[in-house]
Enzyme design. Structure first.
Site: not given
Ligand SMILES: Cc1cc2nc3c(=O)[nH]c(=O)nc-3n(C[C@H](O)[C@H](O)[C@H](O)COP(=O)(O)OP(=O)(O)OC[C@H]3O[C@@H](n4cnc5c(N)ncnc54)[C@H](O)[C@@H]3O)c2cc1C
Length: 385
Positions: A133, A248
């Site tokens: 995120s 996107e």
């Molecule tokens: C199947 C799949 C395909 C994907 N494909 C791609 C791709 O092609 N390219 C790419 O770059 N990425 C890709 N992603 C990554 C995806 O965009 C990220 O998983 C997503 O942005 C969330 O980041 P994170 O998993 O690190 O979660 P985190 O950022 O660690 O979030 C964990 C939790 O904290 C919450 N949170 C975070 N920030 C805040 C805030 N400010 N306030 C309140 N809550 C918050 C989130 O909502 C979540 O509930 C993919 C993910 C999946 C699962």
């Protein structure tokens, strides 16, 4: 309500895609599902169908269409059949806009013809093991060599859709430290050749849903990236991400709405056939109320999507509006698909039933492309909160 967003050409295209899925995808989908990816050759079939070139300018081998509507139809038809086309959505929906907007003429000549034919498949790598995120916190670095001919790329990315098959990956990396008053400064986009020395694909990740899409870890150890492969201007990558993430998110909204619509169709068909206590499941008042409530939610999501598609085609869809469409449609799909699965009883939990695949595939819509919580933050900011 009659949909006005698509014309006769779009509907003819829909028929083509529907027939293609029935002939080329549905019969082999179980094999792809078990293998955890679509075969590489499938992308050539999509290319032959013209899917990769729709929005590519004619001079580079495409059809030169400036509209999101054909992409929306592909999403809707995949959802209708509860299938997906692997990493091809990322290739077209996510990567192409960056190349069109920021590549030089020389780069377009070098990259776009093979983009259209499927010879070069693209993926985009933003997320890192420690950063999703909060993208400004990314750690992957690209240092300019002393002679200024190339960048030296080091770091790791994860969750990269299409990461196994990709021939080039748009990698977001730090080319400069963040400024004290601007954490977003210093990120650049490099279009990295996946055959370069030091570039490696780690695990193909084992996912809950989207089983046919190859989601992978990537690692870079002193990968030499020629300066000719820098996309746009150095250090401005974060603003490029900001400009392209709305498309996107619209794509995810449309896919989620279409999955919800498909779920209602599958459930309606199932409950009309299944009998319990001597009558069809459809005959219970609870079933009618459940499906009616789901249909109302799908109708609302369709209206949101159609307005957002028109706004996007007109160049008017704001980041907050795209976030709002994604938040609404993905939350609708989450509720609707769950209720439709419930109406299937135990069969709904079996992967051989399309509702089970929709349930698993849809779950990620509230996470990737920015989580629902991040969408709420964007909307709240636009409200001055
Ligand atoms: C199947 C799949 C395909 C994907 N494909 C791609 C791709 O092609 N390219 C790419 O770059 N990425 C890709 N992603 C990554 C995806 O965009 C990220 O998983 C997503 O942005 C969330 O980041 P994170 O998993 O690190 O979660 P985190 O950022 O660690 O979030 C964990 C939790 O904290 C919450 N949170 C975070 N920030 C805040 C805030 N400010 N306030 C309140 N809550 C918050 C989130 O909502 C979540 O509930 C993919 C993910 C999946 C699962």
């Amino acid at each position: 309500m009659r949909r006005t967003v698509f014309n006769e050409d779009h509907e003819a295209f829909r028929e083509t895609i529907r027939a293609f899925i029935e002939a080329e995808v549905a019969p082999v989908y179980d094999e792809w599902f078990a293998a955890g990816q679509v075969p590489r050759d499938f992308y050539y079939k999509l290319a032959e169908l013209g899917i990769f070139g729709i929005e590519v300018p004619e001079e580079f081998g495409g059809a030169g269409v400036e509209s999101f509507k054909f992409e929306a139809i592909i999403s809707e038809e995949c959802a209708r059949a509860a299938v997906n086309f692997g990493g091809s959505g990322v290739h077209v929906l996510l990567c192409l806009p960056y190349i069109k907007a920021y590549a030089t003429e020389e780069q377009k000549k070098r990259w776009l013809p093979d983009f259209v034919t499927g010879k070069t498949m693209y993926a985009i790598a933003m997320t890192e093991p420690g950063t999703g995120s909060d993208l400004a916190g990314m750690k992957t670095t690209a240092k300019l060599s002393e002679d200024g001919t190339h960048y030296i790329l080091n770091g790791a990315k994860t969750f990269i859709t299409g990461g196994v098959h990709a021939d080039r990956v748009i990698v977001c990396a730090r080319t400069a430290a963040p400024k004290e008053d601007d954490r977003r400064f210093g990120i650049s986009l490099l279009v990295v050749d996946t055959k370069a020395e030091g570039y490696s694909v780690g695990r193909k990740l084992d996912k809950l849903g989207l089983r046919t899409s190859d989601t992978a870890e990537l690692a870079f150890v002193d990968v030499k990236v020629p300066v000719e492969d820098l996309l746009g201007e150095e250090n401005k990558g974060f603003s490029y991400l900001g400009q392209n993430l709305p498309q996107e998110r619209l794509g995810i909204a449309v896919g989620a709405y279409a999955q919800a619509k498909a779920a209602v169709r599958f459930a309606q068909s199932y409950v009309s056939e299944r009998t319990v206590f001597g009558k069809t499941v459809a005959s219970f008042q609870n079933t009618k109320f459940e499906l009616a409530a789901c249909q109302a939610e799908v109708d609302a999501a369709e209206a949101v999507c159609d307005r957002a598609i028109e706004a996007h085609d007109a160049g008017e869809l704001t980041a907050a509006e795209a976030a709002s469409a994604k938040l609404f449609c993905t939350e609708v799909a989450h509720r609707v698909i769950d209720r439709c699965l419930q109406l299937h009883g135990g069969y709904g939990y079996m992967n051989e039933y399309p509702i089970a695949r929709l349930y698993a595939d849809n779950r990620v819509n509230r996470i990737y492309g920015g989580t629902s919580e991040v969408m709420k933050s964007i909307i709240a900011k636009s409200m001055g909160l």
